[in-house]
Design an enzyme around this catalytic site. Structure first.
Site, short mmCIF file in Angstrom:
data_model
loop_
_atom_site.label_atom_id
_atom_site.label_comp_id
_atom_site.label_asym_id
_atom_site.label_seq_id
_atom_site.Cartn_x
_atom_site.Cartn_y
_atom_site.Cartn_z
N GLY A 42 0.79 -1.23 0.00
CA GLY A 42 0.00 0.00 0.00
C GLY A 42 0.82 1.28 0.00
O GLY A 42 0.32 2.34 -0.33
N GLY A 43 2.10 1.16 0.41
CA GLY A 43 3.00 2.31 0.34
C GLY A 43 2.54 3.50 1.16
O GLY A 43 1.80 3.36 2.15
N GLY A 182 4.72 25.13 5.23
CA GLY A 182 4.33 24.63 3.92
C GLY A 182 2.83 24.68 3.75
O GLY A 182 2.10 23.93 4.41
N GLY A 184 1.10 23.94 1.04
CA GLY A 184 0.66 23.16 -0.12
C GLY A 184 -0.51 22.26 0.29
O GLY A 184 -1.09 22.44 1.38
N ILE A 186 -0.64 19.06 1.25
CA ILE A 186 -0.46 18.25 2.46
C ILE A 186 -0.55 19.12 3.72
O ILE A 186 -1.23 18.77 4.69
CB ILE A 186 0.88 17.47 2.39
CG1 ILE A 186 0.79 16.39 1.29
CG2 ILE A 186 1.22 16.83 3.74
CD1 ILE A 186 2.06 15.59 1.07
N GLU A 205 4.15 29.87 4.66
CA GLU A 205 4.40 29.45 3.27
C GLU A 205 5.42 30.39 2.63
O GLU A 205 5.31 31.60 2.73
CB GLU A 205 3.07 29.45 2.48
CG GLU A 205 3.19 29.35 0.98
CD GLU A 205 3.91 28.10 0.48
OE1 GLU A 205 3.55 26.99 0.93
OE2 GLU A 205 4.83 28.25 -0.35
N ASP A 313 5.96 8.08 -7.96
CA ASP A 313 6.65 9.27 -7.47
C ASP A 313 8.10 9.35 -7.93
O ASP A 313 8.65 10.46 -8.02
CB ASP A 313 6.59 9.31 -5.93
CG ASP A 313 5.21 9.71 -5.41
OD1 ASP A 313 4.29 9.89 -6.23
OD2 ASP A 313 5.05 9.86 -4.18
N ALA A 321 -1.24 9.37 -6.27
CA ALA A 321 -1.47 7.93 -6.32
C ALA A 321 -2.10 7.50 -7.65
O ALA A 321 -1.72 6.46 -8.21
CB ALA A 321 -2.36 7.52 -5.16
N HIS A 445 -30.97 16.97 -11.51
CA HIS A 445 -31.26 18.15 -10.69
C HIS A 445 -31.93 17.71 -9.40
O HIS A 445 -32.76 16.80 -9.43
CB HIS A 445 -32.22 19.08 -11.47
CG HIS A 445 -32.67 20.26 -10.65
ND1 HIS A 445 -31.84 21.34 -10.44
CD2 HIS A 445 -33.83 20.50 -9.99
CE1 HIS A 445 -32.50 22.23 -9.68
NE2 HIS A 445 -33.70 21.73 -9.40
P1 FAD Z 1 4.81 4.92 -2.55
O1 FAD Z 1 3.40 4.94 -2.17
O2 FAD Z 1 5.74 5.86 -1.87
O3 FAD Z 1 5.31 3.43 -2.34
C1 FAD Z 1 6.65 3.07 -2.47
C2 FAD Z 1 6.86 1.76 -1.75
O4 FAD Z 1 8.17 1.30 -2.01
C3 FAD Z 1 6.74 1.87 -0.24
O5 FAD Z 1 5.87 0.89 0.24
C4 FAD Z 1 8.16 1.69 0.27
O6 FAD Z 1 8.20 1.03 1.54
C5 FAD Z 1 8.75 0.81 -0.81
N1 FAD Z 1 10.19 0.93 -0.97
C6 FAD Z 1 10.92 2.06 -1.11
N2 FAD Z 1 12.21 1.76 -1.32
C7 FAD Z 1 12.29 0.42 -1.32
C8 FAD Z 1 13.37 -0.50 -1.50
N3 FAD Z 1 14.60 -0.07 -1.78
N4 FAD Z 1 13.10 -1.82 -1.41
C9 FAD Z 1 11.85 -2.28 -1.16
N5 FAD Z 1 10.80 -1.45 -1.00
C10 FAD Z 1 11.02 -0.12 -1.08
N6 FAD Z 1 -1.97 11.24 -3.56
C11 FAD Z 1 -3.21 11.26 -4.08
O7 FAD Z 1 -3.36 10.93 -5.26
N7 FAD Z 1 -4.30 11.64 -3.35
C12 FAD Z 1 -4.18 12.02 -2.05
O8 FAD Z 1 -5.17 12.35 -1.41
C13 FAD Z 1 -2.90 12.00 -1.46
N8 FAD Z 1 -2.74 12.35 -0.18
C14 FAD Z 1 -1.51 12.29 0.38
C15 FAD Z 1 -1.35 12.66 1.71
C16 FAD Z 1 -0.11 12.62 2.30
C17 FAD Z 1 0.05 13.01 3.74
C18 FAD Z 1 1.02 12.18 1.55
C19 FAD Z 1 2.38 12.11 2.18
C20 FAD Z 1 0.89 11.83 0.23
C21 FAD Z 1 -0.37 11.89 -0.37
N9 FAD Z 1 -0.55 11.53 -1.71
C22 FAD Z 1 -1.80 11.60 -2.26
C23 FAD Z 1 0.58 11.11 -2.56
C24 FAD Z 1 0.59 9.59 -2.73
O9 FAD Z 1 0.62 8.98 -1.47
C25 FAD Z 1 1.78 9.17 -3.56
O10 FAD Z 1 1.81 9.89 -4.76
C26 FAD Z 1 1.73 7.68 -3.87
O11 FAD Z 1 1.73 6.91 -2.70
C27 FAD Z 1 2.91 7.29 -4.75
O12 FAD Z 1 2.83 5.94 -5.04
P2 FAD Z 1 4.16 5.11 -5.40
O13 FAD Z 1 3.69 3.72 -5.68
O14 FAD Z 1 4.93 5.83 -6.43
O15 FAD Z 1 5.06 5.15 -4.10
#
Ligand code: FAD
Length: 469
Positions: A42-43, A182, A184, A186, A205, A313, A321, A445
């Site tokens: 789920g990251g 910040g 922005g 977040i 900001e 990202d 996401a 509506h």
């Molecule tokens: P991530 O979700 O960062 O997942 C990367 C994964 O890789 C993680 O599980 C990490 O543990 C793993 N990892 C990293 N390095 C390694 C390694 N070397 N070996 C093994 N595993 C590793 N986005 C939205 O679209 N809507 C929102 O409402 C929103 N709200 C947010 C609120 C907050 C507070 C934050 C911080 C972010 C928010 N985001 C939102 C942004 C969103 O969470 C990210 O854009 C999204 O999670 C990126 O997905 P990803 O798969 O690229 O990476």
């Protein structure tokens, strides 16, 4: 001891980008190994980002709505928040979602490896898992290691009162005075949450405006609300230091209208995120990172090395996401021999504040800066029956059409559920809809979605809810 394995397709990182890529590739017949350093999938999104923040924003949003009902003669008793129960509620939602991912993984026979992965070469990955080391040779790999918060140089983040967004969503305590560095998305969402839970908020900001990428007219309703709710908002102001006293933090500021310092019980630093590409051995792959640690890719999400893909990202802004998910699917398809390209006309952005601000496609600022001729239809929510019924007149639906093609090229919505409403604009942009198409699509509506059609009626010249232009 190092064990050697041979694998077909490896996905590095199990966030929304990574698990989507893994699932799509498995569905297309690849044998997939998903490497994730954490015990849960789920990251950032599921565990410390989108989902926990929206869960808490839902709670504070309901609290705010109950306050609004006073004007309708309805009052509630004293509100109390049990922080432990709120935390358990949030964790419960995360657990439901992450265990759902585990089930989907098993059902697709995606192999899970829990461990930290880094490249040994462009064909092999070292995964450190517990006391074991695995050396995996792979045919293809998709990098989806996501991002982490940027730290401000010189700020001692070890003090437990100095938070990043993960600390803020952990709900350790409700500080009496919270300073947010910040303004922005977040930072503004965190302000909303902690204000709702009882903190006094100061926002700092560096730029001239809060939520810099959004058009000013879209931000106006939020700014009016924020000025009433928060103790202070200092724009064009820099954080110069934080002094950690025993009782409080002294936050030092530099800005024309800001005091030299303010006191805080906690400080949230939310000044952006950077890709996790600096400690995954990328130097052993032959990939050269772009400024800011971004992995450059082509439209199939392929890096400069043919069998190495990058998504989410790590590919830079917008760090969202839904972008990661679409890129993940694209990379999985391309790696599986399908023709696939990530070439969206529109990626929606949403600030889940109160009111919400959502925009998609080109902003009006970008059109002006680019000298692109456009026609604008902006429907004020004060003229929407549904917005008034919902006690949410502070909103606007703005549509931007290309003068040259007549097609919708950008849209912005501010107001209740703007994040839901903006999906129609994204679809309209992708489908190449003109004002007439949207105006003649019958919207139910009374709904907030009508305001989107009414905005296009302004450009179409068929509006009756307002005087024609
Ligand atoms: P991530 O979700 O960062 O997942 C990367 C994964 O890789 C993680 O599980 C990490 O543990 C793993 N990892 C990293 N390095 C390694 C390694 N070397 N070996 C093994 N595993 C590793 N986005 C939205 O679209 N809507 C929102 O409402 C929103 N709200 C947010 C609120 C907050 C507070 C934050 C911080 C972010 C928010 N985001 C939102 C942004 C969103 O969470 C990210 O854009 C999204 O999670 C990126 O997905 P990803 O798969 O690229 O990476």
């Amino acid at each position: 001891m190092r064990e050697k394995l041979e694998r077909d397709l490896v996905v590095l990182g199990g966030g929304p980008g990574g698990y989507s890529a893994a699932f799509r590739a498995a569905d297309l017949g690849r044998s997939v190994t998903l490497v994730e350093k954490d015990a849960v999938l789920g990251g950032v999104c599921l565990n410390v980002g989108c989902i926990p923040s929206k869960t808490l924003l839902h709670v504070t949003g309901v609290l705010e709505e109950t306050e609004r009902l006073r004007a309708a003669g309805v009052t509630f008793g004293n509100v109390s928040v049990d922080l432990q129960q709120l935390k358990a509620h949030k964790e419960g939602i995360i657990d439901t979602l992450t265990s759902g991912l585990d089930d989907l993984c098993k059902a697709r026979s995606v192999e899970r490896l829990e461990g930290y992965g880094s490249f040994l070469s462009e064909r092999s990955l070292l995964v450190k898992t517990g006391n074991k080391e695995l050396e995996i040779e792979f045919d293809d790999i998709i990098i989806a290691t996501g991002s982490r918060p940027v730290q401000i140089p010189g700020i001692r983040a070890e003090d437990p009162r100095i938070w990043d967004s993960t600390d803020a969503l952990a709900l350790k305590e409700i500080p009496k005075h919270l300073v947010i560095i910040g303004g922005g998305i977040i930072g503004m969402e965190a302000a909303e949450i902690y204000h709702g839970l009882g903190s006094e908020i100061i926002i700092v900001e560096m730029m001239k405006e809060l939520i810099p990428p959004a058009d000013r007219d879209l931000k106006q309703p939020l700014l009016s609300a924020a000025r009433k709710k928060y103790a202070a908002i200092y724009t064009s102001t820099k954080l110069t230091g934080i002094e950690a006293g025993e009782k409080a933090l002294t936050v030092q500021l530099e800005g024309k209208k800001a005091p030299a310092s303010v006191e805080a019980d906690a400080v949230l630093v939310a000044v952006g995120r950077k890709p996790n590409t600096d400690s995954i051995g990328i130097e052993h792959t032959g990939i050269t990172l772009s400024p800011g640690g971004i992995i450059p890719t082509d439209t199939a999400m392929r890096s400069t090395v043919d069998h190495i893909y990058a998504i989410g990202d790590v590919t830079g802004n917008p760090m969202l996401a839904h972008k990661a998910v679409h890129q993940g699917k694209c990379a999985a398809e391309a790696a599986s021999g399908r023709k696939s390209a990530f070439t969206p006309l529109a990626i929606p952005s949403v600030a889940y504040t109160s009111p919400e601000i959502a925009w998609v496609g080109m902003t009006e600022n970008e059109l002006k800066e680019g000298g692109i001729a456009y026609e604008k239809g902006s429907f004020p929510w004060q003229a929407s029956g549904r917005a008034l019924s919902e006690q949410a007149p502070a909103g606007v639906s703005k549509l931007l059409f290309s003068t040259e093609t007549g097609r919708l090229i950008g849209a912005g919505i501010t107001g209740l559920h703007a994040g839901e409403l903006i999906a129609e604009a994204a679809l309209a942009i992708e489908m190449g809809a003109a004002a007439e198409d949207i105006a003649q699509t019958i919207h139910p509506h009374p709904t907030l979605s009508e305001t989107f059609a009414l905005g296009s009626e302004i450009v179409d010249g068929s509006i009756t809810d307002l005087l024609p232009r």
